[in-house]
Design a protein around this motif. Structure first.
Motif, PDB file in Angstrom:
ATOM      1  N   ALA A 175      35.781  38.629  41.297  1.00  0.00           N
ATOM      2  CA  ALA A 175      37.180  38.467  41.021  1.00  0.00           C
ATOM      3  C   ALA A 175      38.040  38.006  42.347  1.00  0.00           C
ATOM      4  O   ALA A 175      37.461  38.249  43.370  1.00  0.00           O
ATOM      5  CB  ALA A 175      37.843  39.777  40.728  1.00  0.00           C
ATOM      6  N   MET A 176      38.749  37.182  42.108  1.00  0.00           N
ATOM      7  CA  MET A 176      39.420  36.468  43.129  1.00  0.00           C
ATOM      8  C   MET A 176      40.989  36.644  43.371  1.00  0.00           C
ATOM      9  O   MET A 176      41.651  37.009  42.379  1.00  0.00           O
ATOM     10  CB  MET A 176      39.438  34.856  43.072  1.00  0.00           C
ATOM     11  N   VAL A 203      49.700  39.236  45.928  1.00  0.00           N
ATOM     12  CA  VAL A 203      50.378  38.061  45.481  1.00  0.00           C
ATOM     13  C   VAL A 203      49.890  37.895  43.790  1.00  0.00           C
ATOM     14  O   VAL A 203      50.640  37.898  43.146  1.00  0.00           O
ATOM     15  CB  VAL A 203      50.179  36.892  46.171  1.00  0.00           C
ATOM     16  N   ALA A 204      48.628  37.644  43.795  1.00  0.00           N
ATOM     17  CA  ALA A 204      48.079  37.533  42.149  1.00  0.00           C
ATOM     18  C   ALA A 204      46.567  37.782  42.358  1.00  0.00           C
ATOM     19  O   ALA A 204      45.891  37.400  43.359  1.00  0.00           O
ATOM     20  CB  ALA A 204      48.431  35.993  42.018  1.00  0.00           C
ATOM     21  N   ALA A 205      46.063  37.853  41.274  1.00  0.00           N
ATOM     22  CA  ALA A 205      44.588  37.998  40.990  1.00  0.00           C
ATOM     23  C   ALA A 205      43.880  37.475  39.797  1.00  0.00           C
ATOM     24  O   ALA A 205      44.845  37.461  38.646  1.00  0.00           O
ATOM     25  CB  ALA A 205      44.210  39.331  41.073  1.00  0.00           C
ATOM     26  N   ILE A 206      42.716  37.075  39.672  1.00  0.00           N
ATOM     27  CA  ILE A 206      42.025  36.563  38.461  1.00  0.00           C
ATOM     28  C   ILE A 206      40.803  37.116  38.353  1.00  0.00           C
ATOM     29  O   ILE A 206      40.060  37.350  39.182  1.00  0.00           O
ATOM     30  CB  ILE A 206      42.365  34.923  38.389  1.00  0.00           C
ATOM     31  N   ASN A 207      40.414  37.373  37.055  1.00  0.00           N
ATOM     32  CA  ASN A 207      39.026  38.045  36.791  1.00  0.00           C
ATOM     33  C   ASN A 207      37.906  37.003  37.019  1.00  0.00           C
ATOM     34  O   ASN A 207      38.191  35.845  37.154  1.00  0.00           O
ATOM     35  CB  ASN A 207      39.018  39.023  35.607  1.00  0.00           C
ATOM     36  N   ARG A 208      36.787  37.417  36.821  1.00  0.00           N
ATOM     37  CA  ARG A 208      35.629  36.531  37.002  1.00  0.00           C
ATOM     38  C   ARG A 208      35.573  35.163  36.013  1.00  0.00           C
ATOM     39  O   ARG A 208      35.231  34.097  36.376  1.00  0.00           O
ATOM     40  CB  ARG A 208      34.233  37.225  36.673  1.00  0.00           C
ATOM     41  N   SER A 209      36.066  35.416  34.761  1.00  0.00           N
ATOM     42  CA  SER A 209      35.808  34.404  33.906  1.00  0.00           C
ATOM     43  C   SER A 209      37.263  33.514  33.952  1.00  0.00           C
ATOM     44  O   SER A 209      37.246  32.311  33.458  1.00  0.00           O
ATOM     45  CB  SER A 209      35.802  35.079  32.568  1.00  0.00           C
ATOM     46  N   PHE A 246      54.591  31.614  40.204  1.00  0.00           N
ATOM     47  CA  PHE A 246      53.181  31.293  40.707  1.00  0.00           C
ATOM     48  C   PHE A 246      52.202  31.423  39.499  1.00  0.00           C
ATOM     49  O   PHE A 246      52.359  32.246  38.646  1.00  0.00           O
ATOM     50  CB  PHE A 246      52.759  32.222  41.712  1.00  0.00           C
ATOM     51  N   THR A 247      51.303  30.591  39.506  1.00  0.00           N
ATOM     52  CA  THR A 247      50.077  30.786  38.877  1.00  0.00           C
ATOM     53  C   THR A 247      48.668  30.594  39.490  1.00  0.00           C
ATOM     54  O   THR A 247      48.642  29.913  40.262  1.00  0.00           O
ATOM     55  CB  THR A 247      50.164  29.577  37.666  1.00  0.00           C
ATOM     56  N   ILE A 248      47.936  31.599  38.965  1.00  0.00           N
ATOM     57  CA  ILE A 248      46.595  31.472  39.786  1.00  0.00           C
ATOM     58  C   ILE A 248      45.824  31.151  38.706  1.00  0.00           C
ATOM     59  O   ILE A 248      45.528  31.320  37.581  1.00  0.00           O
ATOM     60  CB  ILE A 248      46.317  33.017  40.115  1.00  0.00           C
ATOM     61  N   SER A 249      44.615  30.260  39.177  1.00  0.00           N
ATOM     62  CA  SER A 249      43.909  29.860  38.260  1.00  0.00           C
ATOM     63  C   SER A 249      42.440  29.610  39.086  1.00  0.00           C
ATOM     64  O   SER A 249      42.171  29.705  40.217  1.00  0.00           O
ATOM     65  CB  SER A 249      43.922  28.428  37.597  1.00  0.00           C
ATOM     66  N   ARG A 250      41.208  29.109  38.171  1.00  0.00           N
ATOM     67  CA  ARG A 250      39.903  29.341  38.945  1.00  0.00           C
ATOM     68  C   ARG A 250      39.001  28.199  38.415  1.00  0.00           C
ATOM     69  O   ARG A 250      39.184  27.931  37.018  1.00  0.00           O
ATOM     70  CB  ARG A 250      39.295  30.260  39.189  1.00  0.00           C
TER      71      ARG A 250
END
Length: 123
Positions: free
Chosen positions: A33-34, A48-54, A68-72
């Motif tokens: 996770a990031m 601030v923000a987090a995103i899971n593995r997928s 704000f938008t987090i992406s990976r």
């Protein structure tokens, strides 16, 4: 070990936008996770923000929700933070973090940290 390198910070006027990037190397990026945290002078580091593995689940601090938008990208091993409608109170050093425990808003949930990138928003 996971190495994280942030980029994309800078000086912007209030109402402007920036996109931060965090490039990861080392262990398998998709296993983590990031998250993004930030720290202003004299203040504690804050979530601030987090995103899971997928990349299918995201989580935001109330102060940035809707702006704000987090992406990976698990092919490029990179996590992003798109920041719109920036405010002077968003001024801080922004840190990227990787954690094996899943989504969380606490610093102790994350195992690896980048060196940070400065974001400054002028009024």
């Amino acid at each position: 070990q996971v190495q994280l390198v942030e980029s994309g910070g800078g000086l912007v006027q209030a109402g402007g936008s920036l996109r931060l990037s965090c490039a990861a190397s080392g262990r398998t990026f998709r296993n983590y996770a990031m998250a993004w945290f930030r720290q202003a002078p004299g203040k504690e580091r804050e979530f601030v923000a987090a995103i899971n593995r997928s990349g299918g689940t995201t989580y935001y601090a109330d102060s940035v929700k809707g702006r704000f938008t987090i992406s990976r990208d698990n092919v490029k091993n990179t996590v992003y933070l798109q920041m719109n409608s920036l405010k002077p109170e968003d001024t801080a050093v922004y840190y990227c973090a990787a954690g094996s425990l899943g989504l969380g808003s606490l610093t102790r949930s994350y195992d690896y940290w980048g060196q940070g990138t400065q974001v400054s928003v002028s009024s």
